[in-house]
Design an enzyme around this catalytic site. Sequence first.
Site, PDB file in Angstrom:
ATOM      1  N   ASP A  24       7.998  -3.601  -9.959  1.00  0.00           N
ATOM      2  CA  ASP A  24       9.333  -3.481  -9.668  1.00  0.00           C
ATOM      3  C   ASP A  24      10.181  -3.152 -10.678  1.00  0.00           C
ATOM      4  OD1 ASP A  24      11.906  -3.509  -8.281  1.00  0.00           O
ATOM      5  OD2 ASP A  24      11.745  -5.519  -8.279  1.00  0.00           O
ATOM      6  N   ASN A  26      13.762  -2.406 -10.304  1.00  0.00           N
ATOM      7  CA  ASN A  26      15.299  -2.428 -10.233  1.00  0.00           C
ATOM      8  C   ASN A  26      15.492  -3.748  -9.574  1.00  0.00           C
ATOM      9  OD1 ASN A  26      14.031  -2.049  -7.793  1.00  0.00           O
ATOM     10  ND2 ASN A  26      15.705  -0.532  -7.050  1.00  0.00           N
ATOM     11  N   ASP A  28      14.694  -5.558  -6.959  1.00  0.00           N
ATOM     12  CA  ASP A  28      14.768  -5.712  -5.542  1.00  0.00           C
ATOM     13  C   ASP A  28      13.611  -6.245  -5.016  1.00  0.00           C
ATOM     14  OD1 ASP A  28      13.050  -3.757  -5.731  1.00  0.00           O
ATOM     15  OD2 ASP A  28      14.078  -2.194  -4.122  1.00  0.00           O
ATOM     16  N   ASP A  32       8.143   0.215  -7.238  1.00  0.00           N
ATOM     17  CA  ASP A  32       8.697   1.346  -7.188  1.00  0.00           C
ATOM     18  C   ASP A  32       8.238   2.602  -8.132  1.00  0.00           C
ATOM     19  OD1 ASP A  32       9.900   0.757  -9.752  1.00  0.00           O
ATOM     20  OD2 ASP A  32      11.413  -0.375  -8.661  1.00  0.00           O
ATOM     21  N   ASP A 101      -0.895   9.755   0.111  1.00  0.00           N
ATOM     22  CA  ASP A 101      -1.420   9.222   1.696  1.00  0.00           C
ATOM     23  C   ASP A 101      -0.722   9.980   2.421  1.00  0.00           C
ATOM     24  OD1 ASP A 101      -2.635   7.392   3.234  1.00  0.00           O
ATOM     25  OD2 ASP A 101      -2.577   5.744   1.756  1.00  0.00           O
ATOM     26  N   ASP A 202      -5.284   9.254   5.948  1.00  0.00           N
ATOM     27  CA  ASP A 202      -5.086   8.059   6.784  1.00  0.00           C
ATOM     28  C   ASP A 202      -5.747   8.362   8.267  1.00  0.00           C
ATOM     29  OD1 ASP A 202      -4.086   5.202   6.987  1.00  0.00           O
ATOM     30  OD2 ASP A 202      -3.249   6.125   8.542  1.00  0.00           O
ATOM     31  N   GLU A 259     -10.212   8.979   5.123  1.00  0.00           N
ATOM     32  CA  GLU A 259     -10.720   7.445   5.678  1.00  0.00           C
ATOM     33  C   GLU A 259     -11.404   7.863   6.955  1.00  0.00           C
ATOM     34  OE1 GLU A 259      -8.490   3.188   6.835  1.00  0.00           O
ATOM     35  OE2 GLU A 259      -7.474   5.238   7.760  1.00  0.00           O
ATOM     36  N   HIS A 331      -6.109  -1.791   0.137  1.00  0.00           N
ATOM     37  CA  HIS A 331      -5.469  -2.687   0.514  1.00  0.00           C
ATOM     38  C   HIS A 331      -5.263  -3.153   1.967  1.00  0.00           C
ATOM     39  CE1 HIS A 331      -4.906   1.209   2.551  1.00  0.00           C
ATOM     40  NE2 HIS A 331      -4.014   0.748   3.256  1.00  0.00           N
ATOM     41  N   ASP A 332      -6.581  -2.843   2.528  1.00  0.00           N
ATOM     42  CA  ASP A 332      -6.934  -3.675   3.774  1.00  0.00           C
ATOM     43  C   ASP A 332      -8.173  -4.515   3.944  1.00  0.00           C
ATOM     44  OD1 ASP A 332      -5.259  -1.627   5.355  1.00  0.00           O
ATOM     45  OD2 ASP A 332      -6.657  -0.187   5.456  1.00  0.00           O
TER      46      ASP A 332
HETATM   47  C1  NOJ Z   1      -5.440   2.701   7.428  1.00  0.00           C
HETATM   48  C2  NOJ Z   1      -4.709   2.041   6.691  1.00  0.00           C
HETATM   49  O1  NOJ Z   1      -5.269   1.905   5.663  1.00  0.00           O
HETATM   50  C3  NOJ Z   1      -3.895   0.890   7.080  1.00  0.00           C
HETATM   51  O2  NOJ Z   1      -3.287   0.165   6.032  1.00  0.00           O
HETATM   52  C4  NOJ Z   1      -2.996   1.430   8.364  1.00  0.00           C
HETATM   53  O3  NOJ Z   1      -2.396   0.121   8.753  1.00  0.00           O
HETATM   54  C5  NOJ Z   1      -3.537   1.824   9.094  1.00  0.00           C
HETATM   55  N1  NOJ Z   1      -4.728   3.127   8.741  1.00  0.00           N
HETATM   56  C6  NOJ Z   1      -2.715   2.742  10.184  1.00  0.00           C
HETATM   57  O4  NOJ Z   1      -2.195   3.660   9.443  1.00  0.00           O
END
Ligand code: NOJ
Length: 564
Positions: A24, A26, A28, A32, A101, A202, A259, A331-332
């Site tokens: 970050d 700024n 918040d 960013d 993405d 995605d 993906e 990130h999942d």
């Molecule tokens: C896969 C993404 O990696 C995930 O973070 C997202 O919630 C779902 N697709 C829906 O877009």
Amino acid sequence: MDVKNKKWWHEAIGYQIYPKSFQDTNNDGIGDIPGMIEHLDDLKDLGITVIWISPINLSPMVDHGYDISDYLQIDPSFGTNEEFELLIQEAEKRGIKVLMDLVINHTSTQHEWFKRAMEDLDGEYAKYYVIQEGRDDQPPNNWRSMFGGSAWEKIAGTNKYYLHLFTVEQPDLNWENPALRQELYKIVEFWLEKGLAGFRVDAISHIKKIYDEENLPSDGPDGLVTVWENYRDAKGIGEFLGELRDMAFSKQDILTIAEMDVVDPERWEEYFGDNGYFSSIFDFYHTAYTIQDKTFDNDSEKFVEFLKPLVYKKQELANDRVFFTNFVENHDLPRALNRFIPKEEIGYHSASVLGMFYFFMRGIPVIYQGQEIGMVDYPKDTIDEYIDLATHNNYQDYLLKGLTEKEALTQINIENRENSRTPMQWNDQPNAGFTEGTPWFAVNPNYPEINYQQQKDDPKSLLNFYKKMIQLRKNPEYKDLFVYGKSIPDFVEAAGVIAYQRKSADQMISALCNLTNQAVVVEYDAEFEILLNNYTELKQAAGLMTLQPYQGVILEEKSLDNGK
Ligand code: NOJ
């Protein structure tokens, strides 16, 4: 090495940025674009050549950007379109290409198309979404959303429902409609014109839906059913994917990584590679498991032996055919260290060997932000500390299945995807240097011990080990071997060890990675040179090599007549 059809991205070294949690500037509390620009030198220093940025388009952020309300605008919480263009230019100056993405299975309910669709269910925009008549005041069928609950949402004042395979606020687009598809191709073109090098695509395996006209037998206490064959890589999807490639992707020399969950090996070339729909794919054959599962019970040998055949099979089948994108974090997922290594053994050796085991395989290696400094999960004391809707839905599912609140939270702490979304730990200043404001999501309190700055200054740190791995992959003497050489399983019988050779006509290296806390002895009597070692020495005597707990080595065999 003489290889036909070389592409720039074959030798890419990737890095995923989760923008909300990167840096970050700024105050918040939200990462960013200027924050990304600020760290480009660090990424260059690490050796990264491609960054994939999770969605930064305008979004109400119900799914942290995976719910887009305007594809052509950057969300103001991240910056402006101009700042994004500046990022691309600044990255380019440092030899780094940028991937966005591309989230085109669904939009946000706040997207103009969806708003117009809701205003006129007989109009053009209603055809952009998957809308069906309900049956006897019930949803059109009993499909379950991937994020829990029915996949259908009633449209107020009607007997119609729209489909959302993810959250209610992420309505699925109707790819059967050619007008919609044309709109999507324009979006791709818009960003490519700005100098983008490609996309991570995605949820693209879900764009084709084979609609069930009635309820199917339920597979859970919620009365709903998951029918993968009807909305994941469903029959007929190739027509859409082929058109996306021909009408949008193939106009420039870009990298597209889809993906794709799981693709049958017989169809790999159809899906990715020289004539495929995409350049490469992220698949998930190895991500659903954690050493903390009851079946593995924190036993690394058991865990590695389970994964090994999957890893080997994929590598062998990919030789001379396709390039997967190799990764252990995103990130999942919870952090890789927590999934692969028993908690009390997480440290420099286990973290570095975990990096080594996948980094030298055939394919594009990708690092997820924070992996390079060994960031770990930050379990919560209450479910309310989580933000993610999917996480809350999973928690409710556990309660429905009869778990107590405590048991459900324990399970969520192990498997939830927000584990990897805690802010990046840059230094030992408040909030790990991520923000001077209030971070949108709690920083892991271990940042005084685990942070970028401290590791940058320490030649023996994990960060500097990652740097060495990248330098080795890029070393002109070995680069082609690492990119194009065959991947051949080795020491298959050595329990807890993942080992493989990378081989070309005139060169060979061996990667030996002991992913357990026990020393392992293997027979090895060839002459070799050590190219990389996460210990200071390697024991070899009388044709036997001893790998220390969590030791990983990359060796170049000298017995081959390699023309040197
Ligand atoms: C896969 C993404 O990696 C995930 O973070 C997202 O919630 C779902 N697709 C829906 O877009």
